[in-house]
Scaffold this motif. Structure first.
Motif, mmCIF file in Angstrom:
data_model
loop_
_atom_site.group_PDB
_atom_site.id
_atom_site.type_symbol
_atom_site.label_atom_id
_atom_site.label_comp_id
_atom_site.label_asym_id
_atom_site.label_seq_id
_atom_site.Cartn_x
_atom_site.Cartn_y
_atom_site.Cartn_z
ATOM 1 N N ALA A 224 -10.013 0.259 -4.754
ATOM 2 C CA ALA A 224 -10.379 0.237 -6.174
ATOM 3 C C ALA A 224 -9.983 -1.102 -6.784
ATOM 4 C CB ALA A 224 -9.702 1.382 -6.905
ATOM 5 N N PRO A 225 -10.889 -1.741 -7.505
ATOM 6 C CA PRO A 225 -10.603 -3.057 -8.079
ATOM 7 C C PRO A 225 -9.328 -3.100 -8.928
ATOM 8 C CG PRO A 225 -12.930 -2.583 -8.245
ATOM 9 C CD PRO A 225 -12.271 -1.333 -7.758
ATOM 10 N N LYS A 226 -9.111 -2.107 -9.770
ATOM 11 C CA LYS A 226 -7.915 -2.128 -10.626
ATOM 12 C C LYS A 226 -6.636 -2.032 -9.804
ATOM 13 C CE LYS A 226 -9.896 -0.588 -14.949
ATOM 14 N NZ LYS A 226 -9.804 0.319 -16.077
ATOM 15 N N VAL A 227 -6.660 -1.232 -8.759
ATOM 16 C CA VAL A 227 -5.486 -1.115 -7.891
ATOM 17 C C VAL A 227 -5.252 -2.443 -7.183
ATOM 18 C CG1 VAL A 227 -4.531 0.036 -5.842
ATOM 19 C CG2 VAL A 227 -5.719 1.371 -7.596
ATOM 20 N N ARG A 228 -6.310 -3.036 -6.650
ATOM 21 C CA ARG A 228 -6.183 -4.321 -5.951
ATOM 22 C C ARG A 228 -5.646 -5.401 -6.884
ATOM 23 N NH1 ARG A 228 -8.172 -4.204 -0.902
ATOM 24 N NH2 ARG A 228 -8.305 -6.455 -0.729
ATOM 25 N N GLU A 229 -6.115 -5.397 -8.142
ATOM 26 C CA GLU A 229 -5.626 -6.379 -9.117
ATOM 27 C C GLU A 229 -4.132 -6.202 -9.363
ATOM 28 O OE1 GLU A 229 -7.961 -5.988 -12.685
ATOM 29 O OE2 GLU A 229 -9.836 -6.341 -11.593
ATOM 30 N N LYS A 230 -3.695 -4.976 -9.560
ATOM 31 C CA LYS A 230 -2.277 -4.716 -9.825
ATOM 32 C C LYS A 230 -1.417 -5.086 -8.623
ATOM 33 C CE LYS A 230 -2.857 -1.235 -13.371
ATOM 34 N NZ LYS A 230 -2.004 -1.599 -14.464
ATOM 35 N N LEU A 231 -1.900 -4.781 -7.430
ATOM 36 C CA LEU A 231 -1.151 -5.143 -6.233
ATOM 37 C C LEU A 231 -1.089 -6.659 -6.054
ATOM 38 C CD1 LEU A 231 -2.386 -2.407 -3.730
ATOM 39 C CD2 LEU A 231 -0.149 -2.542 -4.865
ATOM 40 N N ALA A 232 -2.186 -7.337 -6.357
ATOM 41 C CA ALA A 232 -2.224 -8.796 -6.225
ATOM 42 C C ALA A 232 -1.193 -9.457 -7.135
ATOM 43 C CB ALA A 232 -3.628 -9.320 -6.529
ATOM 44 N N VAL A 233 -1.028 -8.926 -8.331
ATOM 45 C CA VAL A 233 -0.024 -9.457 -9.259
ATOM 46 C C VAL A 233 1.374 -9.367 -8.644
ATOM 47 C CG1 VAL A 233 1.121 -9.028 -11.475
ATOM 48 C CG2 VAL A 233 -1.364 -9.033 -11.353
ATOM 49 N N LEU A 234 1.593 -8.337 -7.851
ATOM 50 C CA LEU A 234 2.883 -8.135 -7.193
ATOM 51 C C LEU A 234 2.988 -8.889 -5.872
ATOM 52 C CD1 LEU A 234 3.165 -4.276 -7.763
ATOM 53 C CD2 LEU A 234 4.357 -6.083 -9.028
ATOM 54 N N GLY A 235 1.907 -9.555 -5.478
ATOM 55 C CA GLY A 235 1.899 -10.273 -4.213
ATOM 56 C C GLY A 235 1.712 -9.360 -3.012
ATOM 57 N N VAL A 236 1.103 -8.203 -3.243
ATOM 58 C CA VAL A 236 0.904 -7.218 -2.181
ATOM 59 C C VAL A 236 -0.546 -7.261 -1.715
ATOM 60 C CG1 VAL A 236 0.938 -4.752 -1.620
ATOM 61 C CG2 VAL A 236 2.712 -5.724 -3.100
ATOM 62 N N GLU A 237 -0.729 -7.357 -0.404
ATOM 63 C CA GLU A 237 -2.066 -7.321 0.180
ATOM 64 C C GLU A 237 -2.226 -6.018 0.950
ATOM 65 O OE1 GLU A 237 -4.663 -9.652 3.554
ATOM 66 O OE2 GLU A 237 -3.033 -10.716 2.569
ATOM 67 N N PRO A 238 -3.128 -5.133 0.522
ATOM 68 C CA PRO A 238 -3.313 -3.860 1.215
ATOM 69 C C PRO A 238 -3.742 -4.065 2.672
ATOM 70 C CG PRO A 238 -4.452 -3.842 -0.894
ATOM 71 C CD PRO A 238 -4.005 -5.252 -0.648
ATOM 72 N N MET A 239 -3.171 -3.261 3.540
ATOM 73 C CA MET A 239 -3.519 -3.278 4.959
ATOM 74 C C MET A 239 -3.731 -1.837 5.418
ATOM 75 S SD MET A 239 -0.727 -6.089 6.322
ATOM 76 C CE MET A 239 -0.726 -5.342 7.917
ATOM 77 N N PRO A 240 -4.820 -1.185 4.977
ATOM 78 C CA PRO A 240 -5.033 0.203 5.377
ATOM 79 C C PRO A 240 -5.120 0.331 6.895
ATOM 80 C CG PRO A 240 -6.766 -0.542 3.873
ATOM 81 C CD PRO A 240 -5.900 -1.707 4.165
ATOM 82 N N MET A 241 -4.473 1.379 7.423
ATOM 83 C CA MET A 241 -4.456 1.631 8.866
ATOM 84 C C MET A 241 -4.670 3.110 9.124
ATOM 85 S SD MET A 241 -0.999 -0.375 9.953
ATOM 86 C CE MET A 241 -0.601 -1.966 9.253
ATOM 87 N N SER A 242 -5.112 3.400 10.327
ATOM 88 C CA SER A 242 -5.181 4.798 10.750
ATOM 89 C C SER A 242 -3.747 5.265 11.010
ATOM 90 C CB SER A 242 -6.006 4.931 12.034
ATOM 91 O OG SER A 242 -5.303 4.346 13.122
ATOM 92 N N GLY A 243 -3.574 6.562 11.160
ATOM 93 C CA GLY A 243 -2.250 7.086 11.463
ATOM 94 C C GLY A 243 -1.683 6.502 12.745
ATOM 95 N N GLU A 244 -2.529 6.362 13.752
ATOM 96 C CA GLU A 244 -2.088 5.813 15.030
ATOM 97 C C GLU A 244 -1.702 4.337 14.890
ATOM 98 O OE1 GLU A 244 -5.052 7.462 14.642
ATOM 99 O OE2 GLU A 244 -4.387 9.362 15.490
ATOM 100 N N GLU A 245 -2.503 3.580 14.145
ATOM 101 C CA GLU A 245 -2.188 2.170 13.925
ATOM 102 C C GLU A 245 -0.868 2.016 13.170
ATOM 103 O OE1 GLU A 245 -6.600 0.156 13.526
ATOM 104 O OE2 GLU A 245 -5.814 1.315 11.839
ATOM 105 N N PHE A 246 -0.673 2.873 12.162
ATOM 106 C CA PHE A 246 0.553 2.787 11.377
ATOM 107 C C PHE A 246 1.765 3.161 12.220
ATOM 108 C CE2 PHE A 246 3.555 4.620 8.169
ATOM 109 C CZ PHE A 246 3.895 3.407 7.588
ATOM 110 N N ALA A 247 1.646 4.195 13.054
ATOM 111 C CA ALA A 247 2.759 4.591 13.929
ATOM 112 C C ALA A 247 3.132 3.446 14.869
ATOM 113 C CB ALA A 247 2.389 5.839 14.724
ATOM 114 N N ALA A 248 2.136 2.773 15.421
ATOM 115 C CA ALA A 248 2.398 1.633 16.307
ATOM 116 C C ALA A 248 3.047 0.491 15.530
ATOM 117 C CB ALA A 248 1.103 1.166 16.970
ATOM 118 N N TYR A 249 2.591 0.254 14.301
ATOM 119 C CA TYR A 249 3.167 -0.799 13.463
ATOM 120 C C TYR A 249 4.635 -0.509 13.161
ATOM 121 C CZ TYR A 249 3.825 -3.949 9.512
ATOM 122 O OH TYR A 249 4.303 -4.922 8.675
#
Length: 73
Positions: free
Chosen positions: A28-53
């Motif tokens: 969502a654009p508004k969420v991305r904007e708010k995260l960008a202000v905080l210096g956060v870049e979303p990295m969506p992952m599957s459950g398996e990818e996140f567990a490995a991370y």
């Protein structure tokens, strides 16, 4: 980094829906904007990818803790 964790026995349909809805929210654009202000870049992952991370991070953190000689007090 940030991540969502659920109890181990959470039904798969709930885990899958939460993952889908989280990815949708992160797009969502508004969420991305708010995260960008905080210096956060979303990295969506599957459950398996996140567990490995998380596993890779735990190994790296353990190596760092050992390298600097950090001990509990």
């Amino acid at each position: 980094w940030f991540g969502l964790f659920l109890p181990a026995r959470t039904p798969h349909q709930i885990v899958d829906r939460l993952q889908r809805e989280t990815v949708k929210a992160l797009q969502a654009p508004k969420v991305r904007e708010k995260l960008a202000v905080l210096g956060v870049e979303p990295m969506p992952m599957s459950g398996e990818e996140f567990a490995a991370y998380v596993e890779r991070q735990a190994v790296a953190d353990a190596a760092l803790i050992q390298a600097i000689g950090l001990r509990p007090q």
